[in-house]
Design an enzyme around this catalytic site. Sequence first.
Site, short mmCIF file in Angstrom:
data_model
loop_
_atom_site.label_atom_id
_atom_site.label_comp_id
_atom_site.label_asym_id
_atom_site.label_seq_id
_atom_site.Cartn_x
_atom_site.Cartn_y
_atom_site.Cartn_z
N LYS A 80 0.82 -1.22 -0.01
CA LYS A 80 -0.03 0.10 0.06
C LYS A 80 0.86 1.08 0.01
CE LYS A 80 -0.56 0.58 5.11
NZ LYS A 80 0.12 1.90 5.32
N ASP A 81 2.33 1.05 0.35
CA ASP A 81 3.04 2.32 0.44
C ASP A 81 3.70 2.56 -0.95
OD1 ASP A 81 2.19 2.63 3.08
OD2 ASP A 81 4.12 1.58 3.74
N ARG A 128 -7.71 9.41 2.30
CA ARG A 128 -8.76 8.49 2.13
C ARG A 128 -9.25 8.24 3.14
NH1 ARG A 128 -8.48 3.37 3.42
NH2 ARG A 128 -6.21 3.32 3.94
N ARG A 129 -8.72 7.86 4.41
CA ARG A 129 -9.33 7.41 5.78
C ARG A 129 -10.31 8.66 6.07
NH1 ARG A 129 -4.00 4.49 8.03
NH2 ARG A 129 -4.64 2.43 7.44
N ARG A 146 1.81 11.10 12.17
CA ARG A 146 2.86 10.35 11.69
C ARG A 146 3.52 9.48 12.55
NH1 ARG A 146 6.92 12.49 7.80
NH2 ARG A 146 7.38 10.03 7.79
N ARG A 152 2.34 6.28 17.10
CA ARG A 152 1.01 6.75 17.06
C ARG A 152 -0.18 6.20 18.26
NH1 ARG A 152 -0.60 6.42 10.67
NH2 ARG A 152 1.61 6.65 9.72
N CYS A 241 0.22 7.34 -2.64
CA CYS A 241 -0.33 7.19 -1.11
C CYS A 241 -1.08 8.60 -0.46
CB CYS A 241 0.67 6.75 -0.37
SG CYS A 241 2.14 7.98 -0.35
#
Length: 295
Positions: A80-81, A128-129, A146, A152, A241
């Site tokens: 995904k990255d 997106r989220r 980040r 996180r 991304c």
Amino acid sequence: MHYRIGTRGSKLALVQSEYVKRRMEEAYPEDTFELVIIKTTGDKVTDKPLAAIGTKGLFVKEIEEELLSGSIDMAVHSMKDMPAECETGLTFAKAWKREDCRDVLILKTAGSFSELPLGAVIGTGSLRRACQLAMLRPDIQFTAIRGNVDTRINKLMDDSYGLDGIVLAAAGLNRLGRSSEITEYLDPEVVIPAPAQGVLAIETAEVNTELLDKINALSDDNSDREAVAERTFLRLTGGGCHAPVGAHCVTKENGDLRMVVLFGNDDCSRILRIEVTGTDSEAVGHEAARMLGLE
């Protein structure tokens, strides 16, 4: 043969790379494998949101340079990255068995997303989220966050950051053995994941066909077909991304593919979602882009 596996130095990257190393060692006991830790731009610049740095492949550029120079033989990333286009001279192996593709919430006190108080603050670096969650709860506020998983979660628990929750990928938490900390799994039909989320990207030089064949022998057919469909759609959108692009493909019992996709503009004022089905992975990706007027 001795093979060098390039990886970032984060805990998750190392866990993923150790997994690949272990499987390769088990499958090919006559070969030896070692991990080589490489620091990337995304690791070095930690005080800015990803979108503000202004380049794609923030977590892969330096690793790919080492691959092209021959300093390492293969590299392990989170698919995904990865940028939509593979670097010239490099290629991805077929996908191995996919981890859970869903996004998840870790909430500080609330028991679910619907139970969050009015105006709650969610930390995520993903447009997106944020776009999709805002569609469900327009009152929710989002702030860029980040760092690795530990960072996180620590920020969530630190009152000075004022966070009520964070959004992460289930795959990473599962691989780190931290799935017990998940408050809520988000339905991938409602909050569509990033293309190929949960898939490991194992990258080699195109000319290294012997190694590529060895990696491909451990692949999973359904996971690979789904990843190809999702990545084809990503490529045709021109997305990376930082763009609100999502794709969730599943293999039905009869072997057909069904994919739900998301595409939006930079300020999330226009979000498009459609569903496509088909038998050929690349054709499914192309059809999704065509239906959205992107091809």
